[in-house]
Design a protein around this motif. Structure first.
Motif, PDB file in Angstrom:
ATOM      1  N   ALA A 194       0.835  -1.208   0.000  1.00 17.94           N
ATOM      2  CA  ALA A 194       0.000   0.000   0.000  1.00 17.94           C
ATOM      3  C   ALA A 194       0.872   1.261   0.000  1.00 17.94           C
ATOM      4  CB  ALA A 194      -0.930  -0.005   1.209  1.00 17.94           C
ATOM      5  N   MET A 195       1.981   1.228   0.715  1.00 18.29           N
ATOM      6  CA  MET A 195       2.882   2.379   0.753  1.00 18.29           C
ATOM      7  C   MET A 195       3.474   2.654  -0.625  1.00 18.29           C
ATOM      8  SD  MET A 195       6.398   2.913   2.988  1.00 18.29           S
ATOM      9  CE  MET A 195       7.232   1.574   2.099  1.00 18.29           C
ATOM     10  N   ILE A 196       3.953   1.612  -1.304  1.00 20.22           N
ATOM     11  CA  ILE A 196       4.549   1.800  -2.627  1.00 20.22           C
ATOM     12  C   ILE A 196       3.489   2.252  -3.625  1.00 20.22           C
ATOM     13  CG2 ILE A 196       5.744   0.650  -4.520  1.00 20.22           C
ATOM     14  CD1 ILE A 196       7.472   1.225  -2.047  1.00 20.22           C
ATOM     15  N   ALA A 197       2.278   1.694  -3.517  1.00 18.69           N
ATOM     16  CA  ALA A 197       1.186   2.115  -4.393  1.00 18.69           C
ATOM     17  C   ALA A 197       0.851   3.587  -4.161  1.00 18.69           C
ATOM     18  CB  ALA A 197      -0.044   1.243  -4.156  1.00 18.69           C
ATOM     19  N   ALA A 198       0.857   4.003  -2.903  1.00 20.11           N
ATOM     20  CA  ALA A 198       0.573   5.409  -2.582  1.00 20.11           C
ATOM     21  C   ALA A 198       1.668   6.323  -3.117  1.00 20.11           C
ATOM     22  CB  ALA A 198       0.431   5.581  -1.072  1.00 20.11           C
ATOM     23  N   ALA A 199       2.907   5.873  -3.058  1.00 22.00           N
ATOM     24  CA  ALA A 199       4.020   6.664  -3.589  1.00 22.00           C
ATOM     25  C   ALA A 199       3.891   6.810  -5.098  1.00 22.00           C
ATOM     26  CB  ALA A 199       5.347   6.004  -3.231  1.00 22.00           C
ATOM     27  N   ALA A 200       3.505   5.714  -5.753  1.00 18.78           N
ATOM     28  CA  ALA A 200       3.321   5.763  -7.202  1.00 18.78           C
ATOM     29  C   ALA A 200       2.202   6.723  -7.573  1.00 18.78           C
ATOM     30  CB  ALA A 200       3.025   4.361  -7.730  1.00 18.78           C
ATOM     31  N   SER A 217       9.808   2.476  -7.544  1.00 13.18           N
ATOM     32  CA  SER A 217      10.498   1.376  -6.871  1.00 13.18           C
ATOM     33  C   SER A 217      11.565   1.913  -5.937  1.00 13.18           C
ATOM     34  CB  SER A 217      11.141   0.432  -7.898  1.00 13.18           C
ATOM     35  OG  SER A 217      11.821  -0.635  -7.259  1.00 13.18           O
ATOM     36  N   SER A 218      11.593   1.395  -4.719  1.00 10.66           N
ATOM     37  CA  SER A 218      12.546   1.797  -3.692  1.00 10.66           C
ATOM     38  C   SER A 218      13.262   0.545  -3.184  1.00 10.66           C
ATOM     39  CB  SER A 218      11.801   2.492  -2.545  1.00 10.66           C
ATOM     40  OG  SER A 218      12.683   3.042  -1.606  1.00 10.66           O
ATOM     41  N   LEU A 219      14.571   0.586  -3.079  1.00  7.07           N
ATOM     42  CA  LEU A 219      15.387  -0.603  -2.877  1.00  7.07           C
ATOM     43  C   LEU A 219      14.909  -1.519  -1.758  1.00  7.07           C
ATOM     44  CD1 LEU A 219      17.926  -2.318  -3.422  1.00  7.07           C
ATOM     45  CD2 LEU A 219      19.176  -0.795  -1.871  1.00  7.07           C
ATOM     46  N   LEU A 220      14.680  -0.976  -0.575  1.00  6.17           N
ATOM     47  CA  LEU A 220      14.348  -1.822   0.568  1.00  6.17           C
ATOM     48  C   LEU A 220      12.989  -2.501   0.432  1.00  6.17           C
ATOM     49  CD1 LEU A 220      15.668   0.375   3.528  1.00  6.17           C
ATOM     50  CD2 LEU A 220      16.808  -1.527   2.362  1.00  6.17           C
ATOM     51  N   PHE A 221      12.206  -2.089  -0.564  1.00  6.05           N
ATOM     52  CA  PHE A 221      10.872  -2.660  -0.752  1.00  6.05           C
ATOM     53  C   PHE A 221      10.685  -3.238  -2.151  1.00  6.05           C
ATOM     54  CE2 PHE A 221      10.893   1.025   2.060  1.00  6.05           C
ATOM     55  CZ  PHE A 221      10.506   0.428   3.252  1.00  6.05           C
TER      56      PHE A 221
END
Length: 442
Positions: free
Chosen positions: A215-221, A230-234
């Motif tokens: 959900a965090m990555i989707a929100a960032a997108a 895309s962020s390395l740790l995730f």
């Protein structure tokens, strides 16, 4: 560091308002075991990263992620330790401790806040930082990338993008052109295999945590209008590994082109994988977590060992620590012998020089930090007795800083930092390490 939420998740003077006197160097009672003199040229230091200490890294991917409503970070980094402005205070403490090196990073997002547009002001800042480090007799051990990337880089797919290696090499070339004559040692990446360790850690992730991360990555997108965010740790480890290996190789060549003539190596997240029972997964997991990174080590100038605990594995999964085991504040087992074991592993895998570039403990009981320092130095002493040429001890970290998703709740530092005034207050453990460094004994 460091990122440890479970086996992952680190003379009289006046410094930062704290009086540093000879009496502070007395430390605990004399040790029962004999001490060993370190070899000539041994490096004593601490380690820290840019994002975790500088503060206000507003052009980075992590700054965005920390400040989203749908975040897995306990709190944002904010001002961190304000080391962007107070780096001389930090160097003064390291000098007062008798250290001879300082491992830290430059922040890509500050130097290249927009794609292809390099900030001369940021590069000039880091020139001043390196000059200040050198002026205090500290060898600068530089990390070019410690997990965080510029937001523009994350928006276009991060390390999943096919041209990510070329973009990183371009940054390394430009940074080296400005800083290379001042650098003492360097690594393109901190814990270059961290994404592969992530594969292991996700074996124990709860469905709730997985959903929250997605959900965090989707929100960032959505916030950046970047569907490939895309962020390395995730990120998916299998989608970034080949690009990171390529990025290391190209960055190595860019950095070695100079200016400057210094060793460039690979720092690894080194885990002490121990089998439990028959048919343990330990050999398979070890192969998975290191992947092809020992090959990268062998094509570079040195390896940096970064060890915090052991990982026990049976035939099915990770095994919890034995009942009654001491646990650190980061939630993993207190196990100093892990460092000796990973040094021995490195000695088997490579003939390249071996440096301990991180080792530390999260605790609010500073007597346990003193014990950790003593016990991990004993591991180095034993490895030296076995003929392994260990070349450094760099404790994580100098400061209590921002510990990624764990925020400011975990304290790895030799020095406490007031969250309002930023006053630095060295702990007794700082002066214990100082005593050992000044004596040159492990």
């Amino acid at each position: 560091m460091t990122h440890r939420s479970h086996p992952l998740s680190r003379r009289a003077a006046l410094v930062g308002g704290a009086a540093l006197t000879a009496g502070a160097l007395l430390g605990p009672p004399a040790l029962a075991r004999p001490l060993r003199k370190v070899p000539k040229g041994f490096l004593w230091g601490t380690a820290i990263s840019a994002h975790q200490s500088e503060g206000n890294d507003t052009h980075s991917d992590c700054w965005l992620l920390e400040n989203l409503p749908e975040t897995v970070f306990k709190e944002p980094s904010g001002d961190a330790c304000d080391s962007f402005n107070r780096y001389e205070q930090d160097f003064d403490i390291a000098k007062a401790m008798g250290l001879n090196c300082y491992r830290f990073g430059v922040e890509w997002a500050r130097i290249e806040p927009e794609a292809g547009k390099f900030s001369l002001a940021a590069l000039d800042h880091y020139v001043r930082v390196l000059e200040a480090c050198r002026a205090r007799g500290l060898l600068p051990v530089l990390t070019y990338n410690h997990f965080t990337v510029p937001l523009w880089f994350a928006e276009r797919g991060g390390w999943e993008a096919p041209d990510s290696a070329d973009l990183f090499a371009r940054f390394c070339e430009r940074a080296t052109r400005a800083l290379g004559s001042l650098i003492g040692m360097a690594s393109p990446f901190n814990e270059a295999n961290i994404h592969l360790l992530g594969k292991l850690l996700r074996m124990g992730a709860t469905p709730e945590h997985v959903a929250k991360r997605k959900a965090m990555i989707a929100a960032a997108a959505a916030k950046t209008n970047a569907p490939k965010f895309s962020s390395l740790l995730f990120a998916d480890p299998d989608r970034v590994d080949a690009h990171l290996l390529d990025a290391h190789a190209k960055a190595y060549q860019a950095i070695k082109a100079g200016p400057g003539d210094f060793p460039v190596g690979v720092t690894l997240s080194t885990q002490d994988f121990q089998p439990v029972g028959d048919n343990s997964l330990a050999p398979m997991i070890e192969k998975m977590v290191y992947g092809r990174w020992w090959d990268a080590v062998n094509a570079s100038d040195f390896v940096g060992i970064q060890t915090y605990t052991r990982v026990r594995l049976d035939a099915k999964t990770m095994v919890p620590p034995p009942p009654g085991t001491e646990m650190t504040a980061a939630g993993y087992e207190y196990y100093p012998p892990a460092l000796g074991n990973t040094i021995r592993l490195a000695a088997k895998r490579t003939a390249k020089p071996i440096y301990v570039t991180e080792s530390g403990i999260a605790t609010d009981d500073d007597t346990r930090r003193v014990a950790w320092i003593d016990e991990t130095l004993a591991e180095i002493g034993q490895c030296l007795a076995e003929g392994i040429d260990v070349k450094s001890y760099m404790y994580w970290s100098l400061l209590d800083n921002f510990e990624w998703t764990s925020g400011y709740g975990q304290h790895f530092g030799l020095v406490a930092v007031d969250r309002t005034s930023f006053k630095r207050s060295p702990k007794p453990s700082a002066w214990y390490l100082a005593k050992r460094a000044k004596a040159g004994m492990v």
